[in-house]
Design a protein around this motif. Structure first.
Motif, PDB file in Angstrom:
ATOM      1  N   ASP A 258       1.397  -1.498   0.142  1.00 45.16           N
ATOM      2  CA  ASP A 258       0.295   0.087   0.161  1.00 45.16           C
ATOM      3  C   ASP A 258       0.879   1.414   0.370  1.00 45.16           C
ATOM      4  O   ASP A 258       1.330   1.023   1.060  1.00 45.16           O
ATOM      5  N   LEU A 259       0.717   2.032  -1.046  1.00 43.74           N
ATOM      6  CA  LEU A 259       2.052   3.237  -1.131  1.00 43.74           C
ATOM      7  C   LEU A 259       0.881   4.187  -1.581  1.00 43.74           C
ATOM      8  O   LEU A 259       1.636   5.238  -0.951  1.00 43.74           O
ATOM      9  N   SER A 260       0.043   4.600  -1.151  1.00 43.31           N
ATOM     10  CA  SER A 260      -0.975   5.810  -0.407  1.00 43.31           C
ATOM     11  C   SER A 260      -0.178   6.501   0.839  1.00 43.31           C
ATOM     12  O   SER A 260      -0.163   7.928   0.736  1.00 43.31           O
ATOM     13  N   ARG A 261       0.400   6.131   1.296  1.00 38.53           N
ATOM     14  CA  ARG A 261       1.685   6.907   2.798  1.00 38.53           C
ATOM     15  C   ARG A 261       2.236   7.099   2.845  1.00 38.53           C
ATOM     16  O   ARG A 261       2.894   6.913   3.401  1.00 38.53           O
ATOM     17  N   THR A 262       3.252   6.340   1.379  1.00 37.29           N
ATOM     18  CA  THR A 262       4.750   5.882   1.734  1.00 37.29           C
ATOM     19  C   THR A 262       5.466   7.433   1.277  1.00 37.29           C
ATOM     20  O   THR A 262       4.941   7.460  -0.343  1.00 37.29           O
ATOM     21  N   VAL A 263       5.887   7.705   1.866  1.00 35.61           N
ATOM     22  CA  VAL A 263       7.000   9.102   1.369  1.00 35.61           C
ATOM     23  C   VAL A 263       8.080   8.656   0.093  1.00 35.61           C
ATOM     24  O   VAL A 263       9.361   7.447   0.952  1.00 35.61           O
ATOM     25  N   GLY A 264       8.502   9.254  -0.895  1.00 36.15           N
ATOM     26  CA  GLY A 264       9.506   9.434  -1.263  1.00 36.15           C
ATOM     27  C   GLY A 264       9.132   9.368  -2.821  1.00 36.15           C
ATOM     28  O   GLY A 264       8.300  10.255  -2.787  1.00 36.15           O
ATOM     29  N   TRP A 265      10.295   9.685  -4.056  1.00 36.78           N
ATOM     30  CA  TRP A 265       9.948   9.908  -4.962  1.00 36.78           C
ATOM     31  C   TRP A 265       9.180   8.893  -6.127  1.00 36.78           C
ATOM     32  O   TRP A 265      10.019   9.067  -6.540  1.00 36.78           O
ATOM     33  N   PHE A 266       8.515   8.397  -5.987  1.00 41.94           N
ATOM     34  CA  PHE A 266       7.910   8.098  -6.796  1.00 41.94           C
ATOM     35  C   PHE A 266       7.443   8.225  -8.486  1.00 41.94           C
ATOM     36  O   PHE A 266       6.904   7.577  -9.392  1.00 41.94           O
ATOM     37  N   THR A 267       7.799   9.709  -8.363  1.00 45.08           N
ATOM     38  CA  THR A 267       7.363  10.695 -10.056  1.00 45.08           C
ATOM     39  C   THR A 267       7.962   9.546 -10.848  1.00 45.08           C
ATOM     40  O   THR A 267       8.687   9.720 -11.206  1.00 45.08           O
ATOM     41  N   THR A 268       7.410   9.326 -12.383  1.00 49.66           N
ATOM     42  CA  THR A 268       7.172   8.776 -13.355  1.00 49.66           C
ATOM     43  C   THR A 268       7.062  10.540 -14.557  1.00 49.66           C
ATOM     44  O   THR A 268       6.170  10.681 -14.398  1.00 49.66           O
ATOM     45  N   ARG A 269       8.322   9.433 -15.177  1.00 50.30           N
ATOM     46  CA  ARG A 269       8.380  10.769 -16.387  1.00 50.30           C
ATOM     47  C   ARG A 269       7.411   9.850 -17.755  1.00 50.30           C
ATOM     48  O   ARG A 269       8.214   8.391 -17.990  1.00 50.30           O
ATOM     49  N   TYR A 270       6.611  10.004 -18.404  1.00 51.75           N
ATOM     50  CA  TYR A 270       6.547   9.474 -20.104  1.00 51.75           C
ATOM     51  C   TYR A 270       5.966  10.497 -21.139  1.00 51.75           C
ATOM     52  O   TYR A 270       5.330  11.800 -21.087  1.00 51.75           O
ATOM     53  N   PRO A 271       6.676   9.928 -22.129  1.00 45.96           N
ATOM     54  CA  PRO A 271       6.292  11.138 -23.685  1.00 45.96           C
ATOM     55  C   PRO A 271       4.628  10.475 -23.955  1.00 45.96           C
ATOM     56  O   PRO A 271       4.279   9.617 -24.411  1.00 45.96           O
ATOM     57  N   VAL A 272       4.172  11.716 -24.800  1.00 42.28           N
ATOM     58  CA  VAL A 272       2.574  11.755 -25.050  1.00 42.28           C
ATOM     59  C   VAL A 272       3.037  12.469 -26.765  1.00 42.28           C
ATOM     60  O   VAL A 272       3.096  13.706 -26.322  1.00 42.28           O
ATOM     61  N   TRP A 273       3.058  11.750 -27.663  1.00 40.45           N
ATOM     62  CA  TRP A 273       2.248  13.150 -28.668  1.00 40.45           C
ATOM     63  C   TRP A 273       0.804  13.259 -28.855  1.00 40.45           C
ATOM     64  O   TRP A 273      -0.004  12.473 -29.071  1.00 40.45           O
ATOM     65  N   LEU A 274       0.742  14.841 -28.848  1.00 43.14           N
ATOM     66  CA  LEU A 274      -0.716  15.319 -28.997  1.00 43.14           C
ATOM     67  C   LEU A 274      -0.503  16.224 -30.151  1.00 43.14           C
ATOM     68  O   LEU A 274       0.385  17.098 -30.757  1.00 43.14           O
ATOM     69  N   LYS A 275      -1.976  15.576 -31.445  1.00 38.37           N
ATOM     70  CA  LYS A 275      -2.314  16.178 -31.953  1.00 38.37           C
ATOM     71  C   LYS A 275      -2.872  17.575 -31.966  1.00 38.37           C
ATOM     72  O   LYS A 275      -3.297  17.786 -31.816  1.00 38.37           O
ATOM     73  N   ARG A 276      -2.051  18.076 -32.408  1.00 33.01           N
ATOM     74  CA  ARG A 276      -3.366  19.850 -33.377  1.00 33.01           C
ATOM     75  C   ARG A 276      -4.035  19.578 -33.699  1.00 33.01           C
ATOM     76  O   ARG A 276      -4.375  19.294 -34.874  1.00 33.01           O
ATOM     77  N   SER A 277      -5.186  20.306 -33.056  1.00 31.97           N
ATOM     78  CA  SER A 277      -6.542  20.300 -34.244  1.00 31.97           C
ATOM     79  C   SER A 277      -7.058  21.966 -34.176  1.00 31.97           C
ATOM     80  O   SER A 277      -6.679  22.897 -33.189  1.00 31.97           O
ATOM     81  N   ASP A 278      -7.614  22.264 -34.913  1.00 32.27           N
ATOM     82  CA  ASP A 278      -8.470  23.493 -34.875  1.00 32.27           C
ATOM     83  C   ASP A 278      -9.851  23.552 -34.512  1.00 32.27           C
ATOM     84  O   ASP A 278     -10.916  24.803 -33.971  1.00 32.27           O
ATOM     85  N   ASP A 279     -10.368  22.638 -34.062  1.00 38.36           N
ATOM     86  CA  ASP A 279     -11.938  22.318 -34.079  1.00 38.36           C
ATOM     87  C   ASP A 279     -11.766  22.267 -32.246  1.00 38.36           C
ATOM     88  O   ASP A 279     -10.953  21.337 -32.381  1.00 38.36           O
ATOM     89  N   THR A 280     -12.529  22.943 -32.050  1.00 35.96           N
ATOM     90  CA  THR A 280     -12.375  22.543 -30.333  1.00 35.96           C
ATOM     91  C   THR A 280     -12.502  21.043 -29.657  1.00 35.96           C
ATOM     92  O   THR A 280     -12.179  20.912 -28.845  1.00 35.96           O
ATOM     93  N   GLY A 281     -13.912  20.933 -30.219  1.00 33.97           N
ATOM     94  CA  GLY A 281     -14.188  19.290 -29.660  1.00 33.97           C
ATOM     95  C   GLY A 281     -12.899  18.158 -29.994  1.00 33.97           C
ATOM     96  O   GLY A 281     -12.744  17.049 -29.732  1.00 33.97           O
ATOM     97  N   ALA A 282     -12.815  18.599 -31.434  1.00 35.03           N
ATOM     98  CA  ALA A 282     -11.840  17.673 -31.792  1.00 35.03           C
ATOM     99  C   ALA A 282     -10.572  17.475 -31.280  1.00 35.03           C
ATOM    100  O   ALA A 282     -10.376  16.395 -30.513  1.00 35.03           O
ATOM    101  N   ILE A 283      -9.889  18.758 -30.515  1.00 37.97           N
ATOM    102  CA  ILE A 283      -8.824  18.464 -30.160  1.00 37.97           C
ATOM    103  C   ILE A 283      -8.963  17.692 -28.282  1.00 37.97           C
ATOM    104  O   ILE A 283      -8.519  17.667 -27.305  1.00 37.97           O
ATOM    105  N   LEU A 284     -10.240  18.028 -27.943  1.00 39.05           N
ATOM    106  CA  LEU A 284     -10.437  17.884 -26.770  1.00 39.05           C
ATOM    107  C   LEU A 284     -10.230  16.294 -26.693  1.00 39.05           C
ATOM    108  O   LEU A 284      -9.789  14.971 -26.036  1.00 39.05           O
ATOM    109  N   ARG A 285     -11.438  15.696 -27.207  1.00 35.07           N
ATOM    110  CA  ARG A 285     -11.112  14.308 -27.523  1.00 35.07           C
ATOM    111  C   ARG A 285     -10.313  13.739 -27.569  1.00 35.07           C
ATOM    112  O   ARG A 285      -9.883  12.639 -26.982  1.00 35.07           O
TER     113      ARG A 285
END
Length: 603
Positions: free
Chosen positions: A431-458
């Motif tokens: 149970d790690l919910s109260r464990t102190v330490g540097w757990f942070t994960t880093r990972y890359p995500v490619w986000l596509k560009r869109s000029d359509d507001t609904g499309a970029i949210l989805r």
């Protein structure tokens, strides 16, 4: 929303029907409200007339179902405290109320304090009080894993630190300055801090190099270096300058090889005080701070009542480090490399060449949302659009950077809290919910560009939620995937901190300057490094930047564009008809298949 009609004049009750559905269906498939109608409206050709279905206005009040047993009452009270709102019952969705993955850990931790055992994954699988109450178990007779005091390997995020600082930078801290109403009992404060250092082995870490120059970490049995320093600033003509000077000295006094990795400073003022807490980043992260601040508040209260200052035992950091090293060797982890390569095959970088090197530290450009806009983003948007705060902020960032630097999209390095445990057996044990330490994960995500507001949210929502295990395995695969494009933009949503210091107004975050948390050594690996958090009811987004690629005027322009785009995206979420994506459902279905299915329903 669900609609139902009775057969042969049977008596139906919407709330009872919903409760019965909840016994057999997963929570995401259970309607928040079930309305009983005399008949379903039909079109002239005999099909369901969806537009004629009644609005659920009179059913909204019915949706706030109060707790019906002790477990639901306990969990509902915990939700009220973690979410900072009481306008909901046991059937509303945690994430649509403004919850996030970090707050879900606080649900787990506080439930355990109340004698209920839950897993972080269960909050996602059963995101209602009603659902969690069905799977909660009594927490008793649990055995705490023992600390490991032999040399241990570095975690992926720690490896990244030493790659950036091969000499082992000791001045690289995370720091909090609190204002204190009245005065604290110094003996009680010393007792609480000592108990925290004793309870959390990460605060007793030491780092050393082996004969081949490789860094390792090791837990010491006890902290022998002083932690708390006392200062009386009453009568100082310029107490703020003295406060800053002494805080800077404390922050510069950490030592990753000899210790300590934590220091505290208590500053007495007229009718008030300040408390500085600084911890080396190798031993702490955003979730850890919530644990430490909550323990600090609870410990001071217990000491004032003459009660023992202790907490439920948490899984030691060292036990997690050992388990993670073993977990990294599993085939399931290694097989994920294919997914990362496929998901990043279209990724590219925006900046290729640096300008002439500039010297000196650049100040971050800040964007702050007022309480009204922050509340809309935290509480209103998730409920209407089923999107998280982080996803909306990222959609705005993708559009903003795409307008100037990335015509096709933007490659962003995201941070996760790193406490997900995909293996059920291991999750039950740790149970790690109260464990102190540097757990942070880093990972890359490619986000596509869109000029359509609904499309970029989805699109943003789908991309983020498609990442397996919230990026946990990427760090374990860094060596194998090091040839992939490297993100030049980093984004980290640290979540909400107001609940961490409680609502009694004894503690609050202070605004006085308190020295630099990090030494100005080592170049940032990112052109833009964005950090967002909510404190004092306001969301602040800090834009740090590499002055060899961008100047202050360019960054300020990006911030203005981001703010404008964010307003447009929030307005769309609040006013447009709700839409769903394939990632909203825990089933194997593509977005195209879902769109076709929904189109058939509308015919």
């Amino acid at each position: 929303m669900g609609y139902v009609t009775a057969h042969n004049d049977a008596l139906l009750d919407g709330q009872s029907l919903r409760s019965q559905l909840a016994q057999t269906l997963p929570d995401y498939m259970v309607p928040s409200v079930v309305m009983v109608l005399d008949s379903l409206p039909l079109t002239p050709n005999g099909k369901l007339d969806r537009r004629a279905l009644p609005e659920p206005e009179h059913a909204v009040a019915e949706a706030h179902i109060e707790a019906r047993n002790d477990v639901e009452r306990t969990l509902l009270s915990i939700w009220h405290g973690v979410l900072g709102r009481t306008d909901h019952g046991v059937t509303e969705n945690f994430f649509e109320l403004g919850g996030d993955s970090i707050l879900s850990l606080q649900i787990v931790a506080r439930a355990r304090q109340a004698g209920l055992k839950l897993g972080a994954r269960q909050v996602f699988e059963h995101p209602t009080v009603e659902g969690l109450a069905r799977v909660a178990r009594a927490a008793h007779g649990e055995t705490r894993r023992a600390e490991i005091r032999t040399p241990l390997p570095l975690t992926p995020i720690q490896q990244m630190f030493f790659e950036r600082f091969p000499h082992g930078e000791s001045h690289w801290n995370q720091t909090v300055l609190l204002s204190v109403t009245g005065a604290l009992d110094v003996a009680a404060l010393e007792q609480v801090l000592a108990a925290q250092v004793d309870a959390h082995d990460a605060l007793r870490l030491r780092f050393s190099r082996d004969e081949e120059g490789r860094w390792h970490q090791q837990v010491t049995e006890r902290e022998t270096q002083p932690v708390l320093a006392l200062f009386d600033l009453r009568g100082h003509a310029d107490w703020k300058a003295e406060l800053e000077a002494q805080c800077a000295r404390l922050q510069g006094g950490l030592d990753i090889e000899r210790g300590p990795l934590i220091r505290a400073g208590y500053f007495t003022l007229e009718n008030e005080a300040r408390l500085l807490l600084t911890v080396h980043h190798l031993a702490v992260d955003g979730v850890s701070w919530r644990v430490l601040l909550e323990e600090l508040r609870q410990g001071i209260e217990r000491a004032a009542r003459g009660e023992p200052v202790n907490w439920l035992a948490s899984t030691p950091w060292s036990a997690w480090v050992e388990s993670q090293a073993q977990y990294a060797q599993r085939d399931a982890v290694k097989q994920e490399a294919k997914w990362w390569r496929e998901s990043l095959q279209a990724a590219s970088v925006a900046w290729t060449e640096a300008h002439e090197k500039m010297t000196g530290k650049t100040e971050p450009v800040l964007l702050k949302l007022d309480p009204i806009r922050t509340r809309e983003l935290l509480q209103d948007v998730p409920g209407t659009s089923r999107m998280s705060v982080e996803e909306v902020l990222l959609a705005s960032l993708a559009r903003t950077l795409g307008e100037s630097y990335g015509p096709n999209g933007v490659l962003i390095s995201l941070e996760g809290h790193g406490r997900e445990i995909p293996d059920d057996a291991l999750a039950t044990e740790l149970d790690l919910s109260r464990t102190v330490g540097w757990f942070t994960t880093r990972y890359p995500v490619w986000l596509k560009r869109s000029d359509d507001t609904g499309a970029i949210l989805r699109e943003t929502k789908s991309r983020i939620r498609a990442v397996p295990h919230r990026g946990l395995h990427f760090g374990l695969l860094r060596e194998e995937l090091k040839d992939l494009p490297q993100p030049q933009v980093s984004f980290n949503y640290l979540g909400q901190f107001d609940q961490s210091i409680g609502g009694d107004n004894r503690f609050a975050f202070a605004g006085e300057p308190h020295g630099e948390s990090m030494a100005h050594t080592g170049e940032s690996p990112y052109v833009l490094d964005l950090n967002a958090l909510v404190a004092g009811g306001e969301l602040t987004l800090a834009w740090d930047y590499d002055a060899t690629r961008l100047d202050a005027e360019q960054v300020e322009h990006l911030v203005v564009r981001f703010d404008k785009n964010l307003s447009a995206l929030v307005a769309h979420c609040l006013n447009a008809a709700p839409t769903v994506t394939a990632t909203d459902f825990d089933i194997d279905i593509s977005q195209q298949e879902l769109d076709q299915f929904l189109e058939q329903l509308s015919d």
